[in-house]
Each structure stands twice: as C-alpha cells, then as structure tokens.
Design a protein around this motif. Structure first.
Motif, PDB file in Angstrom:
ATOM      1  N   ASP A   1       0.881  -1.169   0.000  1.00 17.39           N
ATOM      2  CA  ASP A   1       0.000   0.000   0.000  1.00 17.39           C
ATOM      3  C   ASP A   1       0.917   1.218   0.000  1.00 17.39           C
ATOM      4  N   ILE A   2       0.851   2.009  -1.042  1.00 17.44           N
ATOM      5  CA  ILE A   2       1.811   3.116  -1.207  1.00 17.44           C
ATOM      6  C   ILE A   2       1.702   4.133  -0.066  1.00 17.44           C
TER       7      ILE A   2
ATOM      8  N   ALA B   1      -1.733   9.020  -8.483  1.00 16.52           N
ATOM      9  CA  ALA B   1      -2.386   8.950  -9.804  1.00 16.52           C
ATOM     10  C   ALA B   1      -3.702   9.714  -9.685  1.00 16.52           C
TER      11      ALA B   1
ATOM     12  N   GLY C   1      -8.987  15.126  -5.558  1.00 19.50           N
ATOM     13  CA  GLY C   1      -9.287  13.826  -4.969  1.00 19.50           C
ATOM     14  C   GLY C   1     -10.164  12.972  -5.861  1.00 19.50           C
TER      15      GLY C   1
ATOM     16  N   ASP D   1      -5.687   7.599  -5.341  1.00 16.97           N
ATOM     17  CA  ASP D   1      -5.909   9.021  -5.005  1.00 16.97           C
ATOM     18  C   ASP D   1      -6.719   9.132  -3.702  1.00 16.97           C
TER      19      ASP D   1
ATOM     20  N   ALA E   1       0.874   2.253 -10.119  1.00 13.01           N
ATOM     21  CA  ALA E   1       0.719   1.929 -11.552  1.00 13.01           C
ATOM     22  C   ALA E   1      -0.249   2.944 -12.168  1.00 13.01           C
TER      23      ALA E   1
ATOM     24  N   VAL F   1      -8.884   2.817 -12.733  1.00 10.46           N
ATOM     25  CA  VAL F   1     -10.073   3.416 -13.346  1.00 10.46           C
ATOM     26  C   VAL F   1      -9.802   3.886 -14.783  1.00 10.46           C
TER      27      VAL F   1
ATOM     28  N   VAL G   1      -0.755  -6.658 -11.709  1.00  6.00           N
ATOM     29  CA  VAL G   1       0.191  -5.566 -11.973  1.00  6.00           C
ATOM     30  C   VAL G   1       1.599  -5.991 -11.553  1.00  6.00           C
TER      31      VAL G   1
HETATM   32  N1  AR6 Z   1      -1.283   1.683  -3.071  1.00  3.59           N
HETATM   33  C1  AR6 Z   1      -0.744   1.370  -4.268  1.00  3.59           C
HETATM   34  N2  AR6 Z   1      -1.469   1.195  -5.391  1.00  3.59           N
HETATM   35  C2  AR6 Z   1      -2.806   1.354  -5.286  1.00  3.59           C
HETATM   36  C3  AR6 Z   1      -3.452   1.689  -4.073  1.00  3.59           C
HETATM   37  C4  AR6 Z   1      -2.629   1.863  -2.930  1.00  3.59           C
HETATM   38  N3  AR6 Z   1      -3.136   2.191  -1.740  1.00  3.59           N
HETATM   39  N4  AR6 Z   1      -4.793   1.780  -4.313  1.00  3.59           N
HETATM   40  C5  AR6 Z   1      -4.974   1.486  -5.609  1.00  3.59           C
HETATM   41  N5  AR6 Z   1      -3.785   1.219  -6.199  1.00  3.59           N
HETATM   42  P1  AR6 Z   1      -6.316   4.168  -9.925  1.00  3.59           P
HETATM   43  P2  AR6 Z   1      -5.855   5.624 -12.448  1.00  3.59           P
HETATM   44  C6  AR6 Z   1      -3.501   0.853  -7.601  1.00  3.59           C
HETATM   45  O1  AR6 Z   1      -7.675   3.797 -10.365  1.00  3.59           O
HETATM   46  O2  AR6 Z   1      -6.155   4.416 -13.231  1.00  3.59           O
HETATM   47  C7  AR6 Z   1      -8.950   8.271  -9.227  1.00  3.59           C
HETATM   48  O3  AR6 Z   1     -10.310   8.375  -8.923  1.00  3.59           O
HETATM   49  C8  AR6 Z   1      -4.623   0.240  -8.409  1.00  3.59           C
HETATM   50  O4  AR6 Z   1      -4.762  -1.150  -8.107  1.00  3.59           O
HETATM   51  O5  AR6 Z   1      -6.120   4.623  -8.526  1.00  3.59           O
HETATM   52  O6  AR6 Z   1      -4.650   6.458 -12.810  1.00  3.59           O
HETATM   53  C9  AR6 Z   1      -8.333   9.595  -9.657  1.00  3.59           C
HETATM   54  O7  AR6 Z   1      -8.903  10.691  -8.980  1.00  3.59           O
HETATM   55  C10 AR6 Z   1      -4.126   0.476  -9.826  1.00  3.59           C
HETATM   56  O8  AR6 Z   1      -3.214  -0.558 -10.224  1.00  3.59           O
HETATM   57  O9  AR6 Z   1      -5.692   5.344 -10.863  1.00  3.59           O
HETATM   58  C11 AR6 Z   1      -8.624   9.626 -11.119  1.00  3.59           C
HETATM   59  O10 AR6 Z   1      -9.925  10.116 -11.382  1.00  3.59           O
HETATM   60  C12 AR6 Z   1      -3.320   1.782  -9.713  1.00  3.59           C
HETATM   61  O11 AR6 Z   1      -3.177   2.036  -8.310  1.00  3.59           O
HETATM   62  C13 AR6 Z   1      -8.529   8.184 -11.528  1.00  3.59           C
HETATM   63  O12 AR6 Z   1      -8.808   7.413 -10.360  1.00  3.59           O
HETATM   64  C14 AR6 Z   1      -3.992   2.988 -10.345  1.00  3.59           C
HETATM   65  O13 AR6 Z   1      -5.397   2.901 -10.206  1.00  3.59           O
HETATM   66  C15 AR6 Z   1      -7.143   7.827 -11.981  1.00  3.59           C
HETATM   67  O14 AR6 Z   1      -7.155   6.527 -12.502  1.00  3.59           O
END
Ligand code: AR6
Length: 174
Positions: free
Chosen positions: A11-12, A23, A30, A35, A116, A121, A159
């Motif tokens: 968990d980052i 991201a 937010g 995020d 990643a 999303v 991933v």
């Molecule tokens: N630690 C590490 N990685 C994580 C964590 C965590 N705690 N939580 C999720 N991931 P995403 P995007 C991974 O959807 O595709 C947001 O609503 C997850 O499994 O977070 O860039 C923003 O506000 C995935 O592999 O980001 C934007 O609207 C990776 O992080 C939108 O989502 C990225 O997934 C950005 O979408």
C-alpha cells in the motif's frame, strides 16, 4: 550513481520515502483508487494544499507536502485515460513518469514510489503500462543524481506480474 528500481506489492500510503506519486485527475481535488487512499491517509490538509494548485494537465505533475503520511511529499500526476491507444496515451503516460522524476531531481530526493499510473479506473492495459513505466524511468534516471531508490508499487497481483515480466524483458539493456 544510478538509482535502483525495486518492484514491490504494498500500500503506497504506508511507505516512508521522500515522495510518493499520486495517480490523480486533472482537478487534483481527490477521487477514488490510490488518489482516495492517499487523501484519506494524508488528512484534509492535503486537499487544502491541492486546491491551491489550480489543477494539473495530463502528463504533468505538481508537488505538495505529505502531511500525515509517512512520505515527506506527494507528487501528483495525471495519467491518460485509455481510449484505444491512438490518442497519445503512451507519450502522455511516459511524460507522467518523466515529470515526477524531474520534480524529484529538483528537490534532491533520494527515494520515490510510483503506483501503476492509469492502470485502474483509467483502464490502461497493464502490460503496456508496465513497459512504459520501466522504460521511462530508466531513460530519465541519469538526471536524478541524488536518487537512490525508485519503488514501483503494485497493489494488485496482475500488476505485480506485469512489472516482473517487463522488468525481466528489458533488464539486459538497462
Ligand atoms: N497503493 C498502491 N497502489 C494502489 C493503491 C494503494 N493504496 N490503491 C490502488 N492502487 P487508480 P488511475 C492501484 O484507479 O487508473 C482516481 O479516482 C490500483 O490497483 O487509482 O490512474 C483519480 O482521482 C491500480 O493498479 O488510478 C482519477 O480520477 C493503480 O493504483 C482516476 O482514479 C492505479 O489505479 C485515476 O485513474
């Protein structure tokens, strides 16, 4: 000295590094996924700081303090939304990693952790995103003279697998 790239499943929000990368979306106000996790762990001060940044373009990055996070800073970047691959997604995703490393270089950070970007999303195919992440980081490390460790943080098993596969593919040329 060139930094080491380390792949880990974690968990980052728990990492004690100079900066974690968020991201985010163009509003920087937010959202869900990583995020949402970062904003929850950092506390409401993070949203207040983000409100002063006036958003961020896709492929670019902006920095805030980490507030209640173990990480000192958060570098917010906005990945591309995958829409088939013909809308500059690859260049924009590479630009996210480069922009974050540029900020890390300016601040003399020793450690940075990336999620990643775009792989949740935003729907980027994980294998392609992993190759872009590793290549873009490797291409830009020479500008980061103080950087010692780059963490590629995977939350989900697919991933992690994609990162290991891509890393093994290009290890010979790094
Ligand atoms: N630690 C590490 N990685 C994580 C964590 C965590 N705690 N939580 C999720 N991931 P995403 P995007 C991974 O959807 O595709 C947001 O609503 C997850 O499994 O977070 O860039 C923003 O506000 C995935 O592999 O980001 C934007 O609207 C990776 O992080 C939108 O989502 C990225 O997934 C950005 O979408």
């Amino acid at each position: 000295m060139t930094a080491t790239i380390t792949i880990l499943q974690d968990d980052i929000t728990q990492l004690k590094v100079d900066a974690i990368v968020n991201a985010a979306n163009v509003s920087l106000l937010g959202g869900g996924g990583v995020d949402g996790a970062i904003h929850s762990a950092a506390g409401p001060e993070l949203l207040d700081a983000c409100k002063k940044l006036n958003g961020c373009r896709v492929g670019q990055a902006k920095i805030t303090p980490g507030f209640r996070l173990p990480a000192r800073f958060v570098i917010h970047t906005v990945g591309p939304i995958w829409s088939g691959g013909a809308s500059d997604e690859a260049q924009l995703l590479a630009s996210c990693y480069r922009s974050c490393l540029d900020i890390a270089a300016v601040h003399g950070f020793k450690s940075i952790a990336f999620p990643a970007i775009s792989c949740g999303v935003y729907g980027y195919p994980v294998d392609q995103a992993a190759a872009i992440a590793i290549n873009s980081i490797a291409d830009n490390l020479q500008n980061c003279v103080d950087l010692e460790t780059v963490y590629l943080v995977c939350f989900a098993e697919p991933v992690l697998k994609a990162y290991h596969e891509q890393f093994n593919c290009i290890k010979g040329v790094l």
